[in-house]
Scaffold this motif. Structure first.
Motif, PDB file in Angstrom:
ATOM      1  N   TYR A   1      -7.915   6.663  -5.753  1.00  0.00           N
ATOM      2  CA  TYR A   1      -6.973   7.715  -5.363  1.00  0.00           C
ATOM      3  C   TYR A   1      -6.754   8.687  -6.523  1.00  0.00           C
ATOM      4  O   TYR A   1      -6.857   9.900  -6.355  1.00  0.00           O
ATOM      5  CB  TYR A   1      -5.643   7.110  -4.925  1.00  0.00           C
ATOM      6  CG  TYR A   1      -4.571   8.148  -4.699  1.00  0.00           C
ATOM      7  CD1 TYR A   1      -4.454   8.785  -3.477  1.00  0.00           C
ATOM      8  CD2 TYR A   1      -3.699   8.508  -5.726  1.00  0.00           C
ATOM      9  CE1 TYR A   1      -3.480   9.757  -3.273  1.00  0.00           C
ATOM     10  CE2 TYR A   1      -2.722   9.481  -5.537  1.00  0.00           C
ATOM     11  CZ  TYR A   1      -2.628  10.087  -4.307  1.00  0.00           C
ATOM     12  OH  TYR A   1      -1.677  11.061  -4.112  1.00  0.00           O
ATOM     13  N   TRP A   2      -6.450   8.155  -7.700  1.00  0.00           N
ATOM     14  CA  TRP A   2      -6.181   9.026  -8.848  1.00  0.00           C
ATOM     15  C   TRP A   2      -7.430   9.770  -9.296  1.00  0.00           C
ATOM     16  O   TRP A   2      -7.357  10.912  -9.747  1.00  0.00           O
ATOM     17  CB  TRP A   2      -5.554   8.252  -9.999  1.00  0.00           C
ATOM     18  CG  TRP A   2      -4.142   7.890  -9.678  1.00  0.00           C
ATOM     19  CD1 TRP A   2      -3.640   6.636  -9.450  1.00  0.00           C
ATOM     20  CD2 TRP A   2      -3.041   8.788  -9.496  1.00  0.00           C
ATOM     21  NE1 TRP A   2      -2.306   6.704  -9.146  1.00  0.00           N
ATOM     22  CE2 TRP A   2      -1.905   8.026  -9.164  1.00  0.00           C
ATOM     23  CE3 TRP A   2      -2.901  10.167  -9.576  1.00  0.00           C
ATOM     24  CZ2 TRP A   2      -0.662   8.576  -8.924  1.00  0.00           C
ATOM     25  CZ3 TRP A   2      -1.661  10.737  -9.332  1.00  0.00           C
ATOM     26  CH2 TRP A   2      -0.554   9.937  -9.008  1.00  0.00           C
TER      27      TRP A   2
ATOM     28  N   GLU B   1      -2.598  15.542  -2.818  1.00  0.00           N
ATOM     29  CA  GLU B   1      -2.292  14.184  -2.361  1.00  0.00           C
ATOM     30  C   GLU B   1      -2.951  13.897  -1.022  1.00  0.00           C
ATOM     31  O   GLU B   1      -3.511  12.824  -0.808  1.00  0.00           O
ATOM     32  CB  GLU B   1      -0.783  14.001  -2.244  1.00  0.00           C
ATOM     33  CG  GLU B   1      -0.051  13.990  -3.560  1.00  0.00           C
ATOM     34  CD  GLU B   1       1.445  13.825  -3.391  1.00  0.00           C
ATOM     35  OE1 GLU B   1       1.887  13.354  -2.323  1.00  0.00           O
ATOM     36  OE2 GLU B   1       2.169  14.165  -4.343  1.00  0.00           O
TER      37      GLU B   1
ATOM     38  N   VAL C   1      -9.970   8.684   0.094  1.00  0.00           N
ATOM     39  CA  VAL C   1      -9.931   7.243  -0.178  1.00  0.00           C
ATOM     40  C   VAL C   1     -10.063   6.454   1.123  1.00  0.00           C
ATOM     41  O   VAL C   1     -10.847   5.506   1.204  1.00  0.00           O
ATOM     42  CB  VAL C   1      -8.650   6.856  -0.943  1.00  0.00           C
ATOM     43  CG1 VAL C   1      -8.491   5.346  -1.021  1.00  0.00           C
ATOM     44  CG2 VAL C   1      -8.673   7.457  -2.336  1.00  0.00           C
ATOM     45  N   GLN C   2      -9.334   6.865   2.154  1.00  0.00           N
ATOM     46  CA  GLN C   2      -9.423   6.166   3.441  1.00  0.00           C
ATOM     47  C   GLN C   2     -10.845   6.238   3.999  1.00  0.00           C
ATOM     48  O   GLN C   2     -11.406   5.231   4.429  1.00  0.00           O
ATOM     49  CB  GLN C   2      -8.445   6.771   4.445  1.00  0.00           C
ATOM     50  CG  GLN C   2      -8.630   6.191   5.825  1.00  0.00           C
ATOM     51  CD  GLN C   2      -7.369   5.778   6.473  1.00  0.00           C
ATOM     52  OE1 GLN C   2      -6.302   5.862   5.911  1.00  0.00           O
ATOM     53  NE2 GLN C   2      -7.477   5.305   7.686  1.00  0.00           N
TER      54      GLN C   2
ATOM     55  N   HIS D   1      -8.120   0.728  -4.785  1.00  0.00           N
ATOM     56  CA  HIS D   1      -7.504   1.841  -4.049  1.00  0.00           C
ATOM     57  C   HIS D   1      -6.824   2.839  -4.981  1.00  0.00           C
ATOM     58  O   HIS D   1      -7.085   4.041  -4.930  1.00  0.00           O
ATOM     59  CB  HIS D   1      -6.510   1.303  -3.017  1.00  0.00           C
ATOM     60  CG  HIS D   1      -5.781   2.383  -2.300  1.00  0.00           C
ATOM     61  ND1 HIS D   1      -4.614   2.918  -2.780  1.00  0.00           N
ATOM     62  CD2 HIS D   1      -6.070   3.032  -1.160  1.00  0.00           C
ATOM     63  CE1 HIS D   1      -4.202   3.861  -1.952  1.00  0.00           C
ATOM     64  NE2 HIS D   1      -5.061   3.951  -0.963  1.00  0.00           N
ATOM     65  N   GLU D   2      -5.954   2.362  -5.830  1.00  0.00           N
ATOM     66  CA  GLU D   2      -5.187   3.271  -6.686  1.00  0.00           C
ATOM     67  C   GLU D   2      -6.082   4.030  -7.658  1.00  0.00           C
ATOM     68  O   GLU D   2      -5.920   5.236  -7.861  1.00  0.00           O
ATOM     69  CB  GLU D   2      -4.113   2.491  -7.450  1.00  0.00           C
ATOM     70  CG  GLU D   2      -3.188   3.394  -8.228  1.00  0.00           C
ATOM     71  CD  GLU D   2      -2.027   2.632  -8.849  1.00  0.00           C
ATOM     72  OE1 GLU D   2      -1.377   3.217  -9.727  1.00  0.00           O
ATOM     73  OE2 GLU D   2      -1.775   1.474  -8.482  1.00  0.00           O
TER      74      GLU D   2
ATOM     75  N   ALA E   1      -6.707  13.487  -1.374  1.00  0.00           N
ATOM     76  CA  ALA E   1      -6.995  12.223  -2.055  1.00  0.00           C
ATOM     77  C   ALA E   1      -6.817  11.044  -1.105  1.00  0.00           C
ATOM     78  O   ALA E   1      -7.662  10.149  -1.056  1.00  0.00           O
ATOM     79  CB  ALA E   1      -6.107  12.064  -3.285  1.00  0.00           C
ATOM     80  N   GLU E   2      -5.738  11.041  -0.333  1.00  0.00           N
ATOM     81  CA  GLU E   2      -5.508   9.967   0.635  1.00  0.00           C
ATOM     82  C   GLU E   2      -6.625   9.914   1.675  1.00  0.00           C
ATOM     83  O   GLU E   2      -7.128   8.842   2.018  1.00  0.00           O
ATOM     84  CB  GLU E   2      -4.163  10.155   1.322  1.00  0.00           C
ATOM     85  CG  GLU E   2      -2.978   9.919   0.415  1.00  0.00           C
ATOM     86  CD  GLU E   2      -1.658  10.340   1.038  1.00  0.00           C
ATOM     87  OE1 GLU E   2      -1.633  10.777   2.210  1.00  0.00           O
ATOM     88  OE2 GLU E   2      -0.627  10.240   0.340  1.00  0.00           O
TER      89      GLU E   2
ATOM     90  N   TRP F   1      -7.575  12.593  -6.803  1.00  0.00           N
ATOM     91  CA  TRP F   1      -6.436  13.493  -6.982  1.00  0.00           C
ATOM     92  C   TRP F   1      -6.614  14.391  -8.207  1.00  0.00           C
ATOM     93  O   TRP F   1      -6.314  15.583  -8.162  1.00  0.00           O
ATOM     94  CB  TRP F   1      -5.138  12.698  -7.106  1.00  0.00           C
ATOM     95  CG  TRP F   1      -3.937  13.590  -7.197  1.00  0.00           C
ATOM     96  CD1 TRP F   1      -3.254  14.144  -6.166  1.00  0.00           C
ATOM     97  CD2 TRP F   1      -3.317  14.070  -8.394  1.00  0.00           C
ATOM     98  NE1 TRP F   1      -2.229  14.918  -6.648  1.00  0.00           N
ATOM     99  CE2 TRP F   1      -2.245  14.893  -8.021  1.00  0.00           C
ATOM    100  CE3 TRP F   1      -3.550  13.871  -9.744  1.00  0.00           C
ATOM    101  CZ2 TRP F   1      -1.422  15.526  -8.938  1.00  0.00           C
ATOM    102  CZ3 TRP F   1      -2.736  14.495 -10.666  1.00  0.00           C
ATOM    103  CH2 TRP F   1      -1.683  15.311 -10.258  1.00  0.00           C
TER     104      TRP F   1
END
Length: 72
Positions: free
Chosen positions: A28-29, A38, A45-46, A24-25, A41-42, A32
């Motif tokens: 995300y990055w 943000e 990812v979702q 996940h992280e 990116a969220e 991003w």
């Protein structure tokens, strides 16, 4: 890694959760850095993990999970 792919294909939610927390992280990055947003990116990812789960039967045993997530 192949066993994890097979477990996810079979619907194992515990393995999917492990993969989610593992990648996940990093995903995300990755998003991003390319969008500088943000919220975007969220969302990406979702959506990526939702599609990953919904199309789990089509996962390839030939590619690592992180590569397949990045493709989504």
């Amino acid at each position: 890694m192949i066993n994890r792919i097979k477990e996810i294909q079979a619907g194992n939610t515990l393995i999917f959760e492990e993969v989610y927390y593992q990648f996940h992280e990093r995903l995300y990055w990755y998003v991003w850095k390319r969008t500088n947003s943000e919220t975007l990116a969220e969302d990406v990812v979702q959506e990526s993990f939702m599609k990953f789960w919904d199309t789990r039967e089509n996962l390839s045993l030939a590619f690592p999970l992180d590569v397949q997530l990045a493709r989504i």
